[in-house]
Design a protein around this motif. Sequence first.
Motif, PDB file in Angstrom:
ATOM      1  N   MET A 125     -84.354  73.316  51.506  1.00  0.00           N
ATOM      2  CA  MET A 125     -85.001  73.010  52.753  1.00  0.00           C
ATOM      3  C   MET A 125     -84.052  73.379  53.881  1.00  0.00           C
ATOM      4  N   THR A 126     -84.579  73.999  54.918  1.00  0.00           N
ATOM      5  CA  THR A 126     -83.800  74.364  56.092  1.00  0.00           C
ATOM      6  C   THR A 126     -84.481  73.803  57.326  1.00  0.00           C
ATOM      7  N   LEU A 127     -83.706  73.163  58.179  1.00  0.00           N
ATOM      8  CA  LEU A 127     -84.206  72.675  59.463  1.00  0.00           C
ATOM      9  C   LEU A 127     -83.431  73.371  60.565  1.00  0.00           C
ATOM     10  N   ILE A 128     -84.084  73.623  61.674  1.00  0.00           N
ATOM     11  CA  ILE A 128     -83.447  74.264  62.823  1.00  0.00           C
ATOM     12  C   ILE A 128     -83.157  73.195  63.863  1.00  0.00           C
ATOM     13  N   VAL A 129     -81.940  73.159  64.342  1.00  0.00           N
ATOM     14  CA  VAL A 129     -81.527  72.166  65.332  1.00  0.00           C
ATOM     15  C   VAL A 129     -81.465  72.833  66.704  1.00  0.00           C
ATOM     16  N   GLN A 130     -82.046  72.173  67.704  1.00  0.00           N
ATOM     17  CA  GLN A 130     -82.005  72.663  69.070  1.00  0.00           C
ATOM     18  C   GLN A 130     -81.592  71.518  69.977  1.00  0.00           C
ATOM     19  N   SER A 131     -80.877  71.833  71.029  1.00  0.00           N
ATOM     20  CA  SER A 131     -80.458  70.782  71.956  1.00  0.00           C
ATOM     21  C   SER A 131     -81.446  70.664  73.105  1.00  0.00           C
ATOM     22  N   SER A 132     -81.411  69.489  73.742  1.00  0.00           N
ATOM     23  CA  SER A 132     -82.298  69.215  74.862  1.00  0.00           C
ATOM     24  C   SER A 132     -81.639  68.163  75.738  1.00  0.00           C
ATOM     25  N   ASN A 133     -81.969  68.150  77.015  1.00  0.00           N
ATOM     26  CA  ASN A 133     -81.455  67.127  77.917  1.00  0.00           C
ATOM     27  C   ASN A 133     -82.316  65.869  77.890  1.00  0.00           C
ATOM     28  N   GLU A 134     -83.410  65.894  77.157  1.00  0.00           N
ATOM     29  CA  GLU A 134     -84.313  64.757  77.077  1.00  0.00           C
ATOM     30  C   GLU A 134     -83.882  63.832  75.936  1.00  0.00           C
ATOM     31  N   ASP A 135     -84.265  62.557  76.020  1.00  0.00           N
ATOM     32  CA  ASP A 135     -83.988  61.603  74.944  1.00  0.00           C
ATOM     33  C   ASP A 135     -85.108  61.651  73.908  1.00  0.00           C
ATOM     34  N   VAL A 136     -85.281  62.820  73.298  1.00  0.00           N
ATOM     35  CA  VAL A 136     -86.363  63.034  72.346  1.00  0.00           C
ATOM     36  C   VAL A 136     -85.810  63.759  71.133  1.00  0.00           C
ATOM     37  N   ILE A 137     -86.199  63.293  69.941  1.00  0.00           N
ATOM     38  CA  ILE A 137     -85.873  64.001  68.712  1.00  0.00           C
ATOM     39  C   ILE A 137     -87.185  64.527  68.160  1.00  0.00           C
ATOM     40  N   SER A 138     -87.258  65.822  67.947  1.00  0.00           N
ATOM     41  CA  SER A 138     -88.459  66.419  67.376  1.00  0.00           C
ATOM     42  C   SER A 138     -88.262  66.562  65.869  1.00  0.00           C
ATOM     43  N   LEU A 139     -89.229  66.062  65.102  1.00  0.00           N
ATOM     44  CA  LEU A 139     -89.164  66.121  63.648  1.00  0.00           C
ATOM     45  C   LEU A 139     -90.381  66.868  63.113  1.00  0.00           C
ATOM     46  N   PRO A 140     -90.216  67.579  62.015  1.00  0.00           N
ATOM     47  CA  PRO A 140     -91.383  68.217  61.399  1.00  0.00           C
ATOM     48  C   PRO A 140     -92.381  67.152  60.931  1.00  0.00           C
ATOM     49  N   ALA A 141     -93.654  67.497  60.933  1.00  0.00           N
ATOM     50  CA  ALA A 141     -94.708  66.542  60.563  1.00  0.00           C
ATOM     51  C   ALA A 141     -94.491  65.976  59.162  1.00  0.00           C
ATOM     52  N   TRP A 142     -94.066  66.815  58.210  1.00  0.00           N
ATOM     53  CA  TRP A 142     -93.873  66.323  56.849  1.00  0.00           C
ATOM     54  C   TRP A 142     -92.771  65.262  56.788  1.00  0.00           C
ATOM     55  N   LEU A 143     -91.709  65.418  57.610  1.00  0.00           N
ATOM     56  CA  LEU A 143     -90.620  64.447  57.624  1.00  0.00           C
ATOM     57  C   LEU A 143     -91.079  63.148  58.294  1.00  0.00           C
ATOM     58  N   MET A 144     -91.885  63.266  59.340  1.00  0.00           N
ATOM     59  CA  MET A 144     -92.432  62.071  59.978  1.00  0.00           C
ATOM     60  C   MET A 144     -93.279  61.289  58.987  1.00  0.00           C
ATOM     61  N   ASN A 145     -94.044  61.994  58.167  1.00  0.00           N
ATOM     62  CA  ASN A 145     -94.857  61.319  57.144  1.00  0.00           C
ATOM     63  C   ASN A 145     -93.975  60.609  56.128  1.00  0.00           C
ATOM     64  N   VAL A 146     -92.928  61.278  55.670  1.00  0.00           N
ATOM     65  CA  VAL A 146     -92.019  60.679  54.693  1.00  0.00           C
ATOM     66  C   VAL A 146     -91.357  59.429  55.271  1.00  0.00           C
ATOM     67  N   LEU A 147     -90.973  59.479  56.559  1.00  0.00           N
ATOM     68  CA  LEU A 147     -90.308  58.361  57.210  1.00  0.00           C
ATOM     69  C   LEU A 147     -91.281  57.321  57.771  1.00  0.00           C
ATOM     70  N   ASN A 148     -92.572  57.572  57.586  1.00  0.00           N
ATOM     71  CA  ASN A 148     -93.623  56.691  58.095  1.00  0.00           C
ATOM     72  C   ASN A 148     -93.509  56.492  59.609  1.00  0.00           C
ATOM     73  N   LEU A 149     -93.241  57.581  60.323  1.00  0.00           N
ATOM     74  CA  LEU A 149     -93.180  57.572  61.781  1.00  0.00           C
ATOM     75  C   LEU A 149     -94.436  58.212  62.339  1.00  0.00           C
ATOM     76  N   HIS A 150     -94.774  57.835  63.558  1.00  0.00           N
ATOM     77  CA  HIS A 150     -95.956  58.393  64.220  1.00  0.00           C
ATOM     78  C   HIS A 150     -95.549  58.951  65.578  1.00  0.00           C
ATOM     79  N   GLU A 151     -96.347  59.849  66.093  1.00  0.00           N
ATOM     80  CA  GLU A 151     -96.093  60.466  67.388  1.00  0.00           C
ATOM     81  C   GLU A 151     -95.864  59.387  68.440  1.00  0.00           C
TER      82      GLU A 151
END
Length: 81
Positions: free
Chosen positions: A1-27
């Motif tokens: 599995m490969t994930l791409i990391v990008q920086s941002s000035n916002e306090d937001v972490i973007s996760l792939p949908a499949w990882l959000m499902n595994v972690l039981n997180l929602h938008e």
Amino acid sequence: MTLIVQSSNEDVISLPAWLMNVLNLHEGDEIKTVIDGQTLRITPLDQFLALRGALENDPEFDRAIEFLDQAWQEWQTPRSV
């Protein structure tokens, strides 16, 4: 599995949908993040706040949280042997 990391000035972490499902997180879920060496730990904020709400008027809990927070801030990762 490969994930791409990008920086941002916002306090937001973007996760792939499949990882959000595994972690039981929602938008839009708020999470507490802890960086431990090369590990990023996340905890849904509502779970933490639910505990805080149950112990809202407990001064011992307040002191314990302050102690843990201070200890965490002072934590030094042990050098590898």
